[in-house]
Design an enzyme around this catalytic site. Structure first.
Site, mmCIF file in Angstrom:
data_model
loop_
_atom_site.group_PDB
_atom_site.id
_atom_site.type_symbol
_atom_site.label_atom_id
_atom_site.label_comp_id
_atom_site.label_asym_id
_atom_site.label_seq_id
_atom_site.Cartn_x
_atom_site.Cartn_y
_atom_site.Cartn_z
ATOM 1 N N GLY A 11 0.786 -1.230 0.000
ATOM 2 C CA GLY A 11 0.000 0.000 0.000
ATOM 3 C C GLY A 11 0.820 1.283 0.000
ATOM 4 C CG MET A 14 8.720 3.686 -4.773
ATOM 5 S SD MET A 14 9.400 2.015 -4.923
ATOM 6 C CE MET A 14 11.144 2.383 -4.973
ATOM 7 N N PRO A 15 7.448 7.048 -5.272
ATOM 8 C CG PRO A 15 8.154 9.099 -4.417
ATOM 9 C CD PRO A 15 7.983 7.653 -4.033
ATOM 10 N N GLY A 18 13.562 8.736 -8.558
ATOM 11 C CA GLY A 18 14.298 9.152 -7.367
ATOM 12 C C GLY A 18 15.701 9.559 -7.763
ATOM 13 N N GLY A 20 19.553 8.825 -7.391
ATOM 14 C CA GLY A 20 20.532 7.839 -6.946
ATOM 15 C C GLY A 20 21.684 8.567 -6.274
ATOM 16 C CE1 TYR A 50 25.348 2.247 -3.055
ATOM 17 C CE2 TYR A 50 23.594 3.844 -2.979
ATOM 18 C CZ TYR A 50 24.113 2.676 -3.471
ATOM 19 O OH TYR A 50 23.399 1.954 -4.389
ATOM 20 C CG HIS A 106 23.244 -3.155 -1.545
ATOM 21 N ND1 HIS A 106 23.852 -2.024 -1.069
ATOM 22 C CD2 HIS A 106 23.233 -3.022 -2.886
ATOM 23 C CE1 HIS A 106 24.203 -1.244 -2.089
ATOM 24 N NE2 HIS A 106 23.835 -1.827 -3.197
HETATM 25 N N1 LIG Z 1 21.320 -1.880 -5.853
HETATM 26 C C1 LIG Z 1 22.505 -1.834 -6.429
HETATM 27 O O1 LIG Z 1 23.287 -2.780 -6.418
HETATM 28 C C2 LIG Z 1 22.899 -0.571 -7.146
HETATM 29 C C3 LIG Z 1 24.012 -0.593 -7.990
HETATM 30 C C4 LIG Z 1 24.344 0.569 -8.672
HETATM 31 C C5 LIG Z 1 23.577 1.714 -8.498
HETATM 32 N N2 LIG Z 1 22.508 1.716 -7.628
HETATM 33 C C6 LIG Z 1 21.698 2.949 -7.402
HETATM 34 O O2 LIG Z 1 21.268 3.438 -8.656
HETATM 35 C C7 LIG Z 1 21.697 4.785 -8.820
HETATM 36 C C8 LIG Z 1 21.936 5.091 -10.285
HETATM 37 O O3 LIG Z 1 22.906 4.236 -10.844
HETATM 38 P P1 LIG Z 1 24.405 4.689 -11.159
HETATM 39 O O4 LIG Z 1 24.803 5.810 -10.278
HETATM 40 O O5 LIG Z 1 25.219 3.451 -11.140
HETATM 41 O O6 LIG Z 1 24.369 5.139 -12.673
HETATM 42 P P2 LIG Z 1 23.498 6.070 -13.646
HETATM 43 O O7 LIG Z 1 22.497 6.863 -12.871
HETATM 44 O O8 LIG Z 1 23.047 5.230 -14.765
HETATM 45 O O9 LIG Z 1 24.598 6.992 -14.252
HETATM 46 C C9 LIG Z 1 25.274 7.970 -13.563
HETATM 47 C C10 LIG Z 1 26.252 8.538 -14.588
HETATM 48 O O10 LIG Z 1 25.513 9.150 -15.638
HETATM 49 C C11 LIG Z 1 25.839 10.548 -15.707
HETATM 50 N N3 LIG Z 1 24.572 11.259 -15.989
HETATM 51 C C12 LIG Z 1 23.592 11.594 -15.125
HETATM 52 N N4 LIG Z 1 22.592 12.226 -15.759
HETATM 53 C C13 LIG Z 1 22.929 12.291 -17.057
HETATM 54 C C14 LIG Z 1 22.310 12.842 -18.206
HETATM 55 N N5 LIG Z 1 21.129 13.438 -18.143
HETATM 56 N N6 LIG Z 1 22.959 12.738 -19.405
HETATM 57 C C15 LIG Z 1 24.162 12.122 -19.471
HETATM 58 N N7 LIG Z 1 24.810 11.584 -18.419
HETATM 59 C C16 LIG Z 1 24.202 11.664 -17.224
HETATM 60 C C17 LIG Z 1 26.437 10.886 -14.351
HETATM 61 O O11 LIG Z 1 27.407 11.896 -14.456
HETATM 62 P P3 LIG Z 1 27.312 13.263 -13.583
HETATM 63 O O12 LIG Z 1 27.166 12.871 -12.144
HETATM 64 O O13 LIG Z 1 28.603 13.949 -13.895
HETATM 65 O O14 LIG Z 1 26.101 13.989 -14.111
HETATM 66 C C18 LIG Z 1 27.136 9.580 -13.975
HETATM 67 O O15 LIG Z 1 28.390 9.480 -14.614
HETATM 68 C C19 LIG Z 1 22.953 4.847 -7.930
HETATM 69 O O16 LIG Z 1 23.361 6.171 -7.670
HETATM 70 C C20 LIG Z 1 22.480 4.072 -6.738
HETATM 71 O O17 LIG Z 1 21.634 4.893 -5.932
HETATM 72 C C21 LIG Z 1 22.147 0.580 -6.980
#
Ligand SMILES: NC(=O)c1ccc[n+]([C@@H]2O[C@H](COP(=O)([O-])OP(=O)(O)OC[C@H]3O[C@@H](n4cnc5c(N)ncnc54)[C@H](OP(=O)(O)O)[C@@H]3O)[C@@H](O)[C@H]2O)c1
Length: 261
Positions: A11, A14-15, A18, A20, A50, A106
């Site tokens: 229930g 969730m937006p 979000g 990251g 993180y 995780h």
């Molecule tokens: N559960 C898990 O195991 C797991 C694993 C990985 C990630 N995550 C979560 O998912 C989030 C997102 O994944 P991620 O950080 O790996 O990668 P992502 O969001 O796919 O990519 C981030 C990269 O894309 C660039 N970027 C951001 N917006 C952009 C745009 N509009 N145009 C072009 N490039 C852009 C960023 O550079 P700049 O910062 O220079 O803009 C950064 O280098 C993480 O931050 C984390 O919260 C979870």
């Protein structure tokens, strides 16, 4: 007006988009979260791993956004299995909140699905320390093991997702189990210069990155792009004023067959 939230099995709303926060710490983490909250994000994805929960907590507090308007996710690292409750309490302390909106395992701990850990998550939800609970990086078979052991499915599975990783069977399996898919690394798994994406972007007067994010939403998949740059944080949230046609969605789905080119 396009939908901005998805309702989880328990229930909780969730937006769909979000911010990251992996690799966002210190001043850049603080500034990114403040910027995101200022322009309207209400969903923040962090994790014990993180090492930025205190920074996220400070940015949330300083933003003045009421806690009940926010959706905060954190995650238990496999190394903390056996210390689930203490780790959650530390997250709550660092985030400066009495509850998280979503607590995720995780990664599957070394011994697999880990129903024992999952039971701690269900207990935390019962005690209102987490409004919703889920997993990350779990296979469908591992989710089925949790259901077999406890009768309770995760409300969310956060997995790496993007056009090059599109998997209709995975999506269907999740829907059947009422597990909402949440995609991470939407850009890292995508070539933003791909012609299909740039053509569709031009047709809507948006960027290929916005098309990728909107494509997640068309499938009902939550997405959590990370950026440290103010202008990207803003454009990554500007995905509710246009929609993709069914044909455009199908063309993007098909990118999975050619890989991230
Ligand atoms: N559960 C898990 O195991 C797991 C694993 C990985 C990630 N995550 C979560 O998912 C989030 C997102 O994944 P991620 O950080 O790996 O990668 P992502 O969001 O796919 O990519 C981030 C990269 O894309 C660039 N970027 C951001 N917006 C952009 C745009 N509009 N145009 C072009 N490039 C852009 C960023 O550079 P700049 O910062 O220079 O803009 C950064 O280098 C993480 O931050 C984390 O919260 C979870």
């Amino acid at each position: 007006m396009a939908e901005t939230t998805v309702t989880l099995a328990g229930g909780t709303e969730m937006p769909l988009v979000g911010i990251g926060t992996w690799q966002l710490s210190g001043a850049s983490g603080y500034n990114a979260v403040r910027k995101a909250l200022d322009i309207g994000y209400r969903h923040i994805d962090t994790a014990t791993m993180y090492l930025n929960e205190a920074v996220v907590g400070r940015a949330v507090r300083d933003s003045g956004v009421p806690r009940k308007e926010l959706f905060i996710t954190t995650k238990l690292p496999p190394a903390k299995v056996g210390r689930e409750r203490k780790t959650l309490e530390e997250s709550l302390h660092d985030l400066g909140t009495e509850y998280v909106d979503l607590w995720l395992i995780h990664w599957p701990p070394r011994d697999g699905a880990s129903p024992g850990t999952w039971q701690h998550f269900l207990d935390a939800r019962q005690e209102h320390l987490a409004r919703a609970v889920g997993v990350s990086n779990y296979s469908t078979a591992q989710i089925d093991q949790l259901v077999a052991a406890t009768g309770q499915a995760p409300e969310v599975n956060q997995i790496r997702w993007g056009p090059s990783l599109f998997d209709s069977r995975r999506l269907e399996e999740s829907r059947e189990r009422e597990v909402v898919l949440e995609g991470y690394s939407p850009f890292k798994s995508t070539n933003l210069r791909n012609q299909v994406l740039t053509e569709i972007a031009a047709a809507h007067g948006v960027s290929a990155a916005q098309v990728v994010l909107r494509w997640h939403l068309e499938h009902g998949i939550v997405v959590i792009p990370k950026s440290a740059r103010a202008e990207r944080i803003a454009t990554n949230f500007d995905v509710f004023s246009f929609t993709l046609t069914p044909d455009e969605v199908t063309r993007i789905d098909a990118l999975a067959h050619i890989g991230p080119r």
